[in-house]
Design a protein around this motif. Structure first.
Motif, PDB file in Angstrom:
ATOM      1  N   SER A 251       0.804  -1.224   0.000  1.00  0.00           N
ATOM      2  CA  SER A 251       0.000   0.000   0.000  1.00  0.00           C
ATOM      3  C   SER A 251       0.836   1.273   0.000  1.00  0.00           C
ATOM      4  CB  SER A 251      -0.942   0.013   1.214  1.00  0.00           C
ATOM      5  OG  SER A 251      -1.948  -0.954   1.072  1.00  0.00           O
TER       6      SER A 251
ATOM      7  N   SER B 202      -4.461   4.020  -3.917  1.00  0.00           N
ATOM      8  CA  SER B 202      -5.771   4.523  -3.511  1.00  0.00           C
ATOM      9  C   SER B 202      -5.731   6.034  -3.646  1.00  0.00           C
ATOM     10  CB  SER B 202      -6.124   4.121  -2.072  1.00  0.00           C
ATOM     11  OG  SER B 202      -5.200   4.665  -1.157  1.00  0.00           O
ATOM     12  N   MET B 203      -6.905   6.653  -3.665  1.00  0.00           N
ATOM     13  CA  MET B 203      -6.967   8.099  -3.828  1.00  0.00           C
ATOM     14  C   MET B 203      -6.321   8.807  -2.644  1.00  0.00           C
ATOM     15  SD  MET B 203     -10.815   8.685  -5.256  1.00  0.00           S
ATOM     16  CE  MET B 203     -11.587   7.443  -6.298  1.00  0.00           C
TER      17      MET B 203
ATOM     18  N   ARG C 209      -8.412   0.696   1.898  1.00  0.00           N
ATOM     19  CA  ARG C 209      -8.318   1.451   0.640  1.00  0.00           C
ATOM     20  C   ARG C 209      -9.695   1.820   0.110  1.00  0.00           C
ATOM     21  NH1 ARG C 209      -4.154  -2.407   0.212  1.00  0.00           N
ATOM     22  NH2 ARG C 209      -5.433  -3.834  -1.048  1.00  0.00           N
ATOM     23  N   LYS C 210     -10.680   0.937   0.269  1.00  0.00           N
ATOM     24  CA  LYS C 210     -12.051   1.264  -0.160  1.00  0.00           C
ATOM     25  C   LYS C 210     -12.606   2.444   0.643  1.00  0.00           C
ATOM     26  CE  LYS C 210     -13.408  -3.328  -1.832  1.00  0.00           C
ATOM     27  NZ  LYS C 210     -14.312  -4.501  -1.629  1.00  0.00           N
TER      28      LYS C 210
ATOM     29  N   ARG D 194     -10.787   4.791   2.093  1.00  0.00           N
ATOM     30  CA  ARG D 194     -10.057   5.967   1.595  1.00  0.00           C
ATOM     31  C   ARG D 194     -10.677   6.486   0.299  1.00  0.00           C
ATOM     32  NH1 ARG D 194      -4.961   7.582   2.675  1.00  0.00           N
ATOM     33  NH2 ARG D 194      -4.723   7.997   0.452  1.00  0.00           N
ATOM     34  N   ASN D 195     -10.928   5.575  -0.639  1.00  0.00           N
ATOM     35  CA  ASN D 195     -11.483   5.996  -1.929  1.00  0.00           C
ATOM     36  C   ASN D 195     -12.853   6.641  -1.771  1.00  0.00           C
ATOM     37  OD1 ASN D 195      -9.232   5.096  -3.345  1.00  0.00           O
ATOM     38  ND2 ASN D 195     -10.111   3.070  -3.747  1.00  0.00           N
ATOM     39  N   THR D 196     -13.651   6.093  -0.855  1.00  0.00           N
ATOM     40  CA  THR D 196     -14.968   6.683  -0.587  1.00  0.00           C
ATOM     41  C   THR D 196     -14.837   8.092  -0.031  1.00  0.00           C
ATOM     42  OG1 THR D 196     -15.931   4.507  -0.175  1.00  0.00           O
ATOM     43  CG2 THR D 196     -17.112   6.394   0.713  1.00  0.00           C
TER      44      THR D 196
ATOM     45  N   PHE E 163     -12.054  10.248  -0.117  1.00  0.00           N
ATOM     46  CA  PHE E 163     -11.416  11.218  -1.014  1.00  0.00           C
ATOM     47  C   PHE E 163     -12.292  11.544  -2.230  1.00  0.00           C
ATOM     48  CE2 PHE E 163      -7.646  10.223   1.466  1.00  0.00           C
ATOM     49  CZ  PHE E 163      -7.014  11.454   1.533  1.00  0.00           C
ATOM     50  N   SER E 164     -13.099  10.575  -2.676  1.00  0.00           N
ATOM     51  CA  SER E 164     -13.993  10.866  -3.808  1.00  0.00           C
ATOM     52  C   SER E 164     -15.181  11.716  -3.393  1.00  0.00           C
ATOM     53  CB  SER E 164     -14.477   9.558  -4.454  1.00  0.00           C
ATOM     54  OG  SER E 164     -15.308   8.831  -3.550  1.00  0.00           O
TER      55      SER E 164
END
Length: 393
Positions: free
Chosen positions: A318, A339-340, A382-383, A385-387, A389-390
């Motif tokens: 990661s 990841s974002m 990571r999921k 994080r992506n949620t 940051f998006s």
């Protein structure tokens, strides 16, 4: 950019999925921006067998998320002129005098001493336990000895363990490689020696009390034990309780330990740790209480490894896009990350899954608390994080 709170609601479903699929027994998560809570969600149990749900005041073992707090303590001594980054560790700990390094299977005198900077950047040659080299094997033996004696009169203290670590031959010459290891435990001992107080007392006086981190400590007293989450491990039959004292950190956290691990020993709640993250994110102050100067926080969160050492960090699943310094991962290349994220974002995680990141560019903090062995940064981290940051728009 501002967070879209409506999009953050997706986190609730994600946490529920983690529990329903048996990935974790329980978890909570918080996002803050501009010092204000944007969302808080929880799912699952701190004790699955007795169906006791995770709550906002659940106490979690931080494991390596202890390290950023240890780094902040070292930064306090640095800005007060009490230490220098190039100080050799043997100046404070005699166990680090006349050190050796393993080369071609032989223990040979080191060509340079381990420094405080080496400890902060994990370039010291110290390791954790493992089977890859003699250093890892001997370190594992020392931690097992420490774990076996946690409740005895022979329990090793923070300084004693650090001196014993110094007597183990290093895995490589200081400053020549990057390898995650017991460096932060040695830093805790240095804080103890320089401050002339127990490491835990220093943290309590200088960080926890000023930030009102009332549930953060190296042990959990009896009155708070019902709030301490159980630890779980993944087995072929699903999640089962885990009872071992990994890295000489007691599983039940019942005793005020002789060894206060600067790398892994603290417990905390999500709200307590949020106060620490907000102090850093706001340049060293929190609710009119200043712990560090803005320049010190800037140094702590932007220093980076020399390019020749970066490849060792990138080998971690990661960590592409991040460098490492001062016991923190620091994002320097979001374009190669998995990841974002944002350039300048920093934080760390722990062996049982606690996770934190501060994003100065967007004035944002993400915190996750859970208790499953070998978690650290997982696909679900990571999921999440992506949620998050998006959701920035």
């Amino acid at each position: 950019m501002k967070l879209n709170r409506a999009k953050l609601t997706r986190l609730s479903d994600l946490l529920q999925e983690m529990v329903e699929t048996g990935f974790v027994a329980g978890i909570n998560c918080m996002v803050l921006q501009d010092g204000e809570e944007q969302c808080y969600y929880e799912a699952g149990f701190l004790d699955s067998a007795n169906r006791i749900p995770i709550a906002r005041d659940t106490i979690f073992r931080l494991y390596s998320m202890t390290k950023p707090i240890t780094s902040a303590a070292v930064m306090m001594l640095l800005e007060e002129g009490k230490i220098d980054l190039l100080d050799p560790v043997c100046k404070y700990l005699p166990g680090f005098q006349n050190q050796h390094v393993v080369k071609n299977g032989m223990a040979m005198p080191v060509s340079r001493p381990v420094t405080i900077q080496n400890l902060l950047n994990m370039t010291s040659g110290l390791t954790y336990d493992g089977l890859n080299c003699a250093t890892e094997a001997l370190t594992g033996t020392l931690f097992q000895e420490t774990a076996d004696n946690l409740a005895s009169a022979e329990a090793l203290t923070t300084v004693e363990l650090a001196n014993r670590l110094g007597e183990i031959p290093l895995a490589f010459e200081p400053g020549t490689k990057w390898q995650y290891g017991a460096s932060a435990d040695v830093l805790g001992a240095i804080v103890e020696i320089v401050s002339n107080m127990r490491f835990g007392d220093f943290l309590e006086k200088r960080i926890f009390t000023p930030l009102n981190m009332k549930d953060t400590a190296f042990y959990v007293p009896e009155a708070k034990q019902p709030r301490l989450s159980k630890v779980y491990e993944e087995t072929p039959d699903g999640l089962k309780p885990y009872y071992h004292s990994h890295l000489a950190v007691q599983n039940r956290m019942e005793l005020n330990p002789a060894f206060e691990s600067g790398g892994a020993g603290l417990v905390s709640t999500i709200d307590d740790y949020a106060a620490f993250t907000q102090m850093l994110l706001h340049g060293g102050s929190f609710k009119d209480t200043r712990l560090l100067s803005p320049k010190t926080v800037e140094f702590m969160t932007t220093a980076r490894l020399m390019p020749a050492l970066q490849d060792y960090v990138n080998q971690w699943e990661s960590m592409p896009g991040y460098t490492y310094a001062n016991l923190l991962r620091i994002m320097i290349r979001p374009d190669i990350a998995v990841s974002m994220g944002s350039k300048g974002e920093y934080g760390w995680d722990g062996w049982l899954g606690p996770y934190m990141t501060n994003d100065p560019a967007n004035r944002m903090t993400l915190l996750i608390m859970q208790q499953k062995t070998g978690s650290g940064t997982t696909e679900y981290t990571r999921k999440i994080r992506n949620t998050v940051f998006s959701s920035l728009e």
